[in-house]
Design a protein around this motif. Structure first.
Motif, PDB file in Angstrom:
ATOM      1  N   PHE A  23       0.874  -1.169   0.000  1.00 32.69           N
ATOM      2  CA  PHE A  23       0.000   0.000   0.000  1.00 32.69           C
ATOM      3  C   PHE A  23       0.913   1.221   0.000  1.00 32.69           C
ATOM      4  CE2 PHE A  23      -2.233  -3.452   1.992  1.00 32.69           C
ATOM      5  CZ  PHE A  23      -3.498  -3.403   1.420  1.00 32.69           C
ATOM      6  N   LEU A  24       0.829   2.034  -1.045  1.00 28.08           N
ATOM      7  CA  LEU A  24       1.769   3.130  -1.218  1.00 28.08           C
ATOM      8  C   LEU A  24       1.181   4.479  -0.823  1.00 28.08           C
ATOM      9  CD1 LEU A  24       3.371   2.079  -4.617  1.00 28.08           C
ATOM     10  CD2 LEU A  24       3.909   1.321  -2.290  1.00 28.08           C
ATOM     11  N   THR A  25       2.045   5.397  -0.479  1.00 24.43           N
ATOM     12  CA  THR A  25       1.619   6.744  -0.100  1.00 24.43           C
ATOM     13  C   THR A  25       1.002   7.494  -1.276  1.00 24.43           C
ATOM     14  OG1 THR A  25       3.835   7.620  -0.540  1.00 24.43           O
ATOM     15  CG2 THR A  25       3.357   6.926   1.725  1.00 24.43           C
ATOM     16  N   THR A  26       1.209   7.023  -2.485  1.00 20.80           N
ATOM     17  CA  THR A  26       0.623   7.644  -3.676  1.00 20.80           C
ATOM     18  C   THR A  26      -0.820   7.184  -3.904  1.00 20.80           C
ATOM     19  OG1 THR A  26       1.528   5.896  -5.075  1.00 20.80           O
ATOM     20  CG2 THR A  26       2.841   7.913  -4.846  1.00 20.80           C
ATOM     21  N   GLY A  27      -1.328   6.291  -3.051  1.00 24.21           N
ATOM     22  CA  GLY A  27      -2.693   5.789  -3.189  1.00 24.21           C
ATOM     23  C   GLY A  27      -2.791   4.491  -3.970  1.00 24.21           C
ATOM     24  N   HIS A  28      -1.694   3.997  -4.499  1.00 23.80           N
ATOM     25  CA  HIS A  28      -1.686   2.745  -5.250  1.00 23.80           C
ATOM     26  C   HIS A  28      -1.508   1.567  -4.292  1.00 23.80           C
ATOM     27  CE1 HIS A  28      -0.328   5.845  -8.100  1.00 23.80           C
ATOM     28  NE2 HIS A  28      -1.009   5.139  -8.987  1.00 23.80           N
ATOM     29  N   ILE A  61       6.255   3.464   0.841  1.00 17.35           N
ATOM     30  CA  ILE A  61       5.426   2.419   1.456  1.00 17.35           C
ATOM     31  C   ILE A  61       4.662   2.987   2.642  1.00 17.35           C
ATOM     32  CG2 ILE A  61       5.462   0.210   2.673  1.00 17.35           C
ATOM     33  CD1 ILE A  61       8.117  -0.393   1.170  1.00 17.35           C
ATOM     34  N   ALA A  62       3.327   2.893   2.565  1.00 20.06           N
ATOM     35  CA  ALA A  62       2.495   3.240   3.715  1.00 20.06           C
ATOM     36  C   ALA A  62       2.359   2.017   4.612  1.00 20.06           C
ATOM     37  CB  ALA A  62       1.126   3.737   3.266  1.00 20.06           C
ATOM     38  N   ALA A  63       2.156   0.839   3.985  1.00 15.96           N
ATOM     39  CA  ALA A  63       2.022  -0.413   4.731  1.00 15.96           C
ATOM     40  C   ALA A  63       2.286  -1.576   3.789  1.00 15.96           C
ATOM     41  CB  ALA A  63       0.624  -0.547   5.325  1.00 15.96           C
ATOM     42  N   VAL A  99       9.042   3.061 -18.918  1.00 14.17           N
ATOM     43  CA  VAL A  99       8.725   3.166 -17.497  1.00 14.17           C
ATOM     44  C   VAL A  99       7.773   4.332 -17.259  1.00 14.17           C
ATOM     45  CG1 VAL A  99      10.950   2.177 -16.772  1.00 14.17           C
ATOM     46  CG2 VAL A  99      10.707   4.656 -16.985  1.00 14.17           C
ATOM     47  N   VAL A 100       7.105   4.283 -16.131  1.00 13.13           N
ATOM     48  CA  VAL A 100       6.326   5.408 -15.631  1.00 13.13           C
ATOM     49  C   VAL A 100       6.939   5.765 -14.284  1.00 13.13           C
ATOM     50  CG1 VAL A 100       4.051   6.284 -14.998  1.00 13.13           C
ATOM     51  CG2 VAL A 100       4.253   4.480 -16.740  1.00 13.13           C
ATOM     52  N   LEU A 101       7.445   6.987 -14.166  1.00 13.65           N
ATOM     53  CA  LEU A 101       8.035   7.459 -12.915  1.00 13.65           C
ATOM     54  C   LEU A 101       6.948   8.150 -12.100  1.00 13.65           C
ATOM     55  CD1 LEU A 101      11.313   9.151 -14.229  1.00 13.65           C
ATOM     56  CD2 LEU A 101      10.990   6.777 -13.491  1.00 13.65           C
ATOM     57  N   TYR A 102       6.738   7.714 -10.863  1.00  8.22           N
ATOM     58  CA  TYR A 102       5.744   8.320  -9.983  1.00  8.22           C
ATOM     59  C   TYR A 102       6.447   9.102  -8.885  1.00  8.22           C
ATOM     60  CZ  TYR A 102       2.100   5.432 -12.047  1.00  8.22           C
ATOM     61  OH  TYR A 102       1.213   4.849 -12.925  1.00  8.22           O
ATOM     62  N   THR A 103       6.003  10.348  -8.704  1.00  2.00           N
ATOM     63  CA  THR A 103       6.446  11.167  -7.585  1.00  2.00           C
ATOM     64  C   THR A 103       5.182  11.542  -6.814  1.00  2.00           C
ATOM     65  OG1 THR A 103       6.292  13.216  -8.858  1.00  2.00           O
ATOM     66  CG2 THR A 103       8.411  12.055  -8.905  1.00  2.00           C
ATOM     67  N   ASN A 104       5.292  12.411  -5.858  1.00  2.00           N
ATOM     68  CA  ASN A 104       4.090  12.845  -5.121  1.00  2.00           C
ATOM     69  C   ASN A 104       3.193  13.659  -6.033  1.00  2.00           C
ATOM     70  OD1 ASN A 104       4.657  11.653  -2.655  1.00  2.00           O
ATOM     71  ND2 ASN A 104       5.863  13.389  -1.941  1.00  2.00           N
TER      72      ASN A 104
END
Length: 144
Positions: A23-28, A61-63, A99-104
């Motif tokens: 579970f990621l901090t980006t909501g994914h 990582i959120a969890a 690739v897809v780079l994800y930031t906040n």
């Protein structure tokens, strides 16, 4: 009780072939078959309706949900030497993967061209080059 690092937990899950749910901090969030664990990241394969490879920074990582009852943890010892994020990014650049780079709050699509000590150069599908600090990357989706 001995507390392990998240690297050791992920390595044990990789070695036990146990999937983790990230579970990621980006909501994914997705289930990941862990393939490699680095100094501040891990990578793996996501299966299901939209399969892909991922590289996830620990700070994204959120969890993580995992089944530790099915995992054999090695006895405490010296931590294994782990590859850096720069080394992982360099591997992706050499493979010329999309690739897809994800930031906040944002994401960008392209191919990694050059990897520096603290940045990556991403070439968009239209040929435009952009530079991103590695410290801003949350996670990376490897699509092809």
């Amino acid at each position: 009780m001995f507390r392990r690092s998240i690297s050791e937990v992920l390595l044990a899950h990789r070695d036990s072939h146990q999937v983790v749910e990230a579970f990621l901090t980006t909501g994914h969030d997705f289930c990941v078959d862990v393939r490699a664990v680095g100094d501040q990241w891990f990578s793996g394969e996501v299966s299901g309706a939209d399969p892909c490879g991922v590289v996830i920074g620990f700070r994204a990582i959120a969890a993580i949900e995992l089944n530790t009852a099915l995992v054999n943890f090695p006895p405490p010892g010296a931590p294994p030497r782990s590859p850096s994020l720069t080394q992982m990014l360099d591997s992706l650049a050499r493979l010329s993967k999309t690739v897809v780079l994800y930031t906040n709050g944002s994401h960008w699509v392209g191919r990694l061209r050059e990897v520096g000590h603290d940045y990556v150069e991403l070439v968009s599908p239209h040929g435009k080059s952009s530079f991103y600090l590695q410290s801003s990357l949350q996670w990376i989706r490897v699509t092809g």
